[in-house]
Enzyme design. Sequence first.
Site, mmCIF file in Angstrom:
data_model
loop_
_atom_site.group_PDB
_atom_site.id
_atom_site.type_symbol
_atom_site.label_atom_id
_atom_site.label_comp_id
_atom_site.label_asym_id
_atom_site.label_seq_id
_atom_site.Cartn_x
_atom_site.Cartn_y
_atom_site.Cartn_z
ATOM 1 N N ARG A 15 -56.760 70.862 -19.816
ATOM 2 C CA ARG A 15 -56.496 72.145 -20.476
ATOM 3 C C ARG A 15 -56.856 72.112 -21.953
ATOM 4 N NH1 ARG A 15 -50.563 73.479 -19.657
ATOM 5 N NH2 ARG A 15 -50.428 71.208 -19.647
ATOM 6 N N LYS A 118 -55.152 92.248 -12.487
ATOM 7 C CA LYS A 118 -55.514 91.166 -11.589
ATOM 8 C C LYS A 118 -56.948 91.269 -11.077
ATOM 9 C CE LYS A 118 -52.658 90.113 -8.272
ATOM 10 N NZ LYS A 118 -52.659 88.646 -8.149
ATOM 11 N N ILE A 444 -31.223 90.546 -14.564
ATOM 12 C CA ILE A 444 -32.130 90.198 -13.463
ATOM 13 C C ILE A 444 -32.025 88.711 -13.087
ATOM 14 C CG2 ILE A 444 -34.543 90.367 -12.675
ATOM 15 C CD1 ILE A 444 -33.075 93.050 -13.155
ATOM 16 N N GLU A 497 -29.877 80.773 -14.698
ATOM 17 C CA GLU A 497 -31.086 80.040 -14.246
ATOM 18 C C GLU A 497 -31.563 78.968 -15.235
ATOM 19 O OE1 GLU A 497 -34.197 82.676 -12.715
ATOM 20 O OE2 GLU A 497 -32.717 84.096 -11.991
ATOM 21 N N ASP A 612 -35.504 87.616 -5.150
ATOM 22 C CA ASP A 612 -36.590 88.207 -5.943
ATOM 23 C C ASP A 612 -37.897 88.243 -5.161
ATOM 24 O OD1 ASP A 612 -35.089 88.543 -8.283
ATOM 25 O OD2 ASP A 612 -35.426 86.466 -8.896
ATOM 26 N N GLU A 618 -48.769 91.767 -4.737
ATOM 27 C CA GLU A 618 -49.968 90.954 -4.978
ATOM 28 C C GLU A 618 -50.618 90.457 -3.702
ATOM 29 O OE1 GLU A 618 -49.100 87.674 -7.517
ATOM 30 O OE2 GLU A 618 -48.204 88.962 -9.040
ATOM 31 N N CYS A 656 -41.308 93.706 -10.098
ATOM 32 C CA CYS A 656 -41.691 94.177 -11.429
ATOM 33 C C CYS A 656 -43.200 94.286 -11.609
ATOM 34 C CB CYS A 656 -41.101 93.275 -12.483
ATOM 35 S SG CYS A 656 -41.273 91.528 -12.155
ATOM 36 N N HIS A 707 -40.225 92.470 -22.827
ATOM 37 C CA HIS A 707 -41.371 91.757 -23.410
ATOM 38 C C HIS A 707 -41.365 91.686 -24.913
ATOM 39 C CE1 HIS A 707 -43.003 91.915 -19.369
ATOM 40 N NE2 HIS A 707 -43.600 90.816 -19.751
ATOM 41 N N CYS A 739 -36.526 93.025 -16.393
ATOM 42 C CA CYS A 739 -36.867 91.755 -15.748
ATOM 43 C C CYS A 739 -35.979 90.666 -16.353
ATOM 44 C CB CYS A 739 -38.357 91.476 -15.984
ATOM 45 S SG CYS A 739 -39.016 90.113 -14.996
HETATM 46 N N1 GLN Z 1 -34.734 86.147 -11.402
HETATM 47 C C1 GLN Z 1 -35.931 85.968 -12.139
HETATM 48 C C2 GLN Z 1 -35.623 85.927 -13.623
HETATM 49 O O1 GLN Z 1 -34.768 86.594 -14.046
HETATM 50 C C3 GLN Z 1 -36.943 87.060 -11.858
HETATM 51 C C4 GLN Z 1 -38.243 86.822 -12.572
HETATM 52 C C5 GLN Z 1 -39.375 87.755 -12.199
HETATM 53 O O2 GLN Z 1 -39.187 88.850 -11.768
HETATM 54 N N2 GLN Z 1 -40.592 87.343 -12.393
HETATM 55 O O3 GLN Z 1 -36.257 85.238 -14.379
HETATM 56 ZN ZN ZN Z 2 -39.253 90.708 -12.895
#
Ligand code: GLN
Ligand code: ZN
Length: 766
Positions: A15, A118, A444, A497, A612, A618, A656, A707, A739
Amino acid sequence: MLTHNLGYPRIGNHRELKKASEQYWSGKIQLHQLEQTAKSIREFNWKIQKEAGIYWIPCNDFSYYDMVLDNCLMTGAIPERYHSLLTEKQINNIDLLFAMARGYQHEGYDITAMEMTKWFDTNYHYIVPEFTKGQKFSFFSKKIISEYLEAKRKDIRAKPVLIGPLSFLLLGKEKGTTFNRLDLLDNLLPVYFEVLKELDESGAYFIQFDEPCLVSALTKLERELFVKTYKSIKAKFPHLQIILAGYFECYGDNLSTVLQLPVHTIHLDLVRCPSQLDDILSTDFVHSKTQLSLGVVDGRNIWKNDFTSSLQLIQKAVQKLGRDRLWIAPSCSLLHSPCDLDLEMKLDSGISQWLAFAKQKLDEVSILKELSSGEPGEVALDLLRKNRESIASRQTSSLIHNPEVKKRVSEITETDASRKSSFDVRRKKQTDALQLPVFPTTTIGSFPQTTEVRNWRAKWKKKEISDPEYDRLLKEEIKKAVEWQEETGLDVLVHGEFERNDMVEYFGEQLAGFVFTENGWVQSYGSRCVKPPIIYGDVYRPKPMTVEWSSYAQSLTKKWMKGMLTGPVTILQWSFVRNDQPRSETCYQIALAIRDEVVDLEKAGIRIIQIDEPAIREGLPLRKENWPGYLQWAVKAFRISASGVQDDTQIHTHMCYSEFNDIIENIAEMDADVITIETSRSQMELLDAFAEFKYPNEIGPGVYDIHSPRVPTRSEMVKLIEKALLVLPANQLWINPDCGLKTRGWSETMAALKEMVEAAKELRGL
Ligand code: GLN
Ligand code: ZN
C-alpha cells in the site's frame, strides 16, 4: 495466440501509494516524493507483468485516485467550481485531481468534492463525471501520453488503457439545465481523436478502450451511438488496433452491437459469463478477422484458476477460430484482486494452495496460453497436473467440507425463515414487554473508536496486553458508555462495539470457514483500501461471539441493551466468497451461524437485537432481470438469521447510504420489527418510498449525519421528524442518528446525542 492484461493493482504491494498520498495530503512529503512512489509502483508492476510473460501490458492503468477521474482530466471535463484553482492558483494536475476527488478547503477556498459511486457491482468506487449542457472538452491532462512513453523507455510493450467515450458519458451525471449527456458526444469525440493522434505519434498502436457499459441495458439510440462512434474512430485511424473491453457480465442483447464495432479485438468476461463464448461462436463473427480475448482468469476473486475448465473454453474457441485469432487474459482489470500471494507468510498452506492473487493470475494466463499452444512443454504440463490435484483437493478437503453444516442448510424450512407470529401480533407483545416511550431514542451501535481503544487492540494483538487486561479495559469503556447513555436519557442502549475492529472481520475471525490475509488489500476508493476476509469453507459458529459483551453491558443497566450483529448478506458481500458452491448456499450457512447467536443473546436476556445489513443493496446483480433471484435468497437469509426468537424479542436491522425505492418491497419482506436507516442527508426524502409503499413495521429515520463533527441542533432534528410525521404515524417512528458513531470523537457525539434526546422529549410533549 497472445496474452494480455487489462489492468494491474496500483496501490503497491505494501500500500505504498496509500501511505504516500496520505503523507502528501498532510504535508509530510513533497509532490516529487509522491511522484517518485508512483513511478516505482508503475515500474515494479510492469516488470512483474513482463516477467510473467504477458505480451500486451497495460499502461495508464495507474491512477493517483481513480481511472474515471483521470479520464475527466484527460478530456478536460473539469467542473466549473474548480476553474479558479487553475486560473488563480495555477494548481498542478495532481493537486487538481485530489481537489476534485476530495474537495478543496484551504486559503479561503471552499470547493466541494465530486460525487463518488460504486463501480458496477464491485467494492471499488469511482468519481462520477459531471456534465453540463453544451460543455466543451479539451485534451487537458497528457498523463496517458507520458505513461505510455515512460513504459516505452522501460522497454515495455505497452498498451494504453482509457475509458471509452460512451461509457465515460454514461457513467457521468448531468448537472444544471436538463439535457441528455449523450448530446455531448460530438464535442467529446474530437478530444479522443487528439488523444489517439498523439498516442499514434508516440508509437502506440494497440489501445484498450474500456466500455463496461456494454454489459448493461442500453437503449437503441445508445447502441447506434456505439456503432457510429467506433466507425468514426476507425475511419480516422485505420491503422490503430483497438481492443474493446467489456466485463463483469454478458454483453447479452448488446452482443450484436459489439459485433458491429470495427475493432481489432473483442474481450469477453468468461468468468462472469462463460455462455457468451458459444453465443459469439455461433454468429458470423467466426468468418470475420476480429480477434477474441478470452477472459478466463477471474480478475476479481482470489481463487486459483481451474485450468481444466479454462482449457475447455479455450479449445472450443481454437477449434472455431484457430489460435491466431485468440488472446488469453484475466476477466477484467486485476485492480479488484490483492497484489501478491507470496507476501502471505502466515496463511495455512492447505488453504493458500487454492489461491491466486494478481501476480499469480498473470502466471496462470501465461501457463494457459502455453497449454493451449499445441505443444506445451514439460514444465507447463507438470503445472497442469498440479493444478488438477489442487482443484480436486478442494472438492473433498475436510478443511472445507463439513457434512453437518451442509445437512443443516439442506433442512432449512419455510418455518425457519419466518417469525412465529405476524408483525401485528409481535408488536403488541413487544409493546407490553418493552414499555418504551413514543419516539424511542437509540443509536446504531458503535461509539467512538478512540486512539486509545485502537491502541489497546493493537497491543493485545501483539500480545503486549494479556487477554484479561484487554477485557478489563474494554469493559471499563463499555461501563462508561452505558453510564453516559443512562444519564443522557437514551431509551435503548448499546454497548458501543469497542471490541470490534470492523463489523465483518470481527465475526469472520470467530466463525469457522473464514481466513484472513496479512496483505490482501484491495483499493476501495482513493487511498482507502480494504482487506476482505476469505470464505473458503463451510461456515459455522464454534461458540457464542458477542453474548459475553452484551450480557455484561445489560448487567449494568435496567434499560434495554441492544445486541449488535452483522447480517449474513453483509458478511457475504464484504468477503471474498468461495466459488465452488452458489453464493446463496454460503449465505445460508452464515445465516444459521448468526441465528444461533441471536438465539443465545435472547437466552442471555437480551430482548432487542439488531442485525445490520448495510450491504444488502450492493449485492444486486448488474442486470435487472437477475434481481428477483438474488433478492429471494438474500431476504430469506436475513429472515433465517432473525427468526429463531420469541415474538416479544424485538429484531432491528440497519441500512445506510443507498437507494431503497426499487427494493422497498423486499426490505419489507425482511420483516424486521424496526429498521433504522440513513435519511438526514436527503432531508427525509428517502422516507417517501416507505410511506408510499405503506411500510408496515417501525422505522428509525436517521436525524443527523454522522459524517461530520458538526453538532446538529435540537430544532433541526425536530423539524426532520416533523417532516417524517407528514408521511408516517408517530407510533411507527424511532429517533436515532444515520449510522454508527465509531469515526466520531466523544465530545461531538455526546453533544449531538444530548440534543437528540431533547428533540425526542420535545416531540413527546407535542
Ligand atoms: N452497527 C454498526 C455501527 O454502528 C453499523 C455500521 C454500518 O452501518 N456500516 O458501526
Ligand atoms: Zn450504517
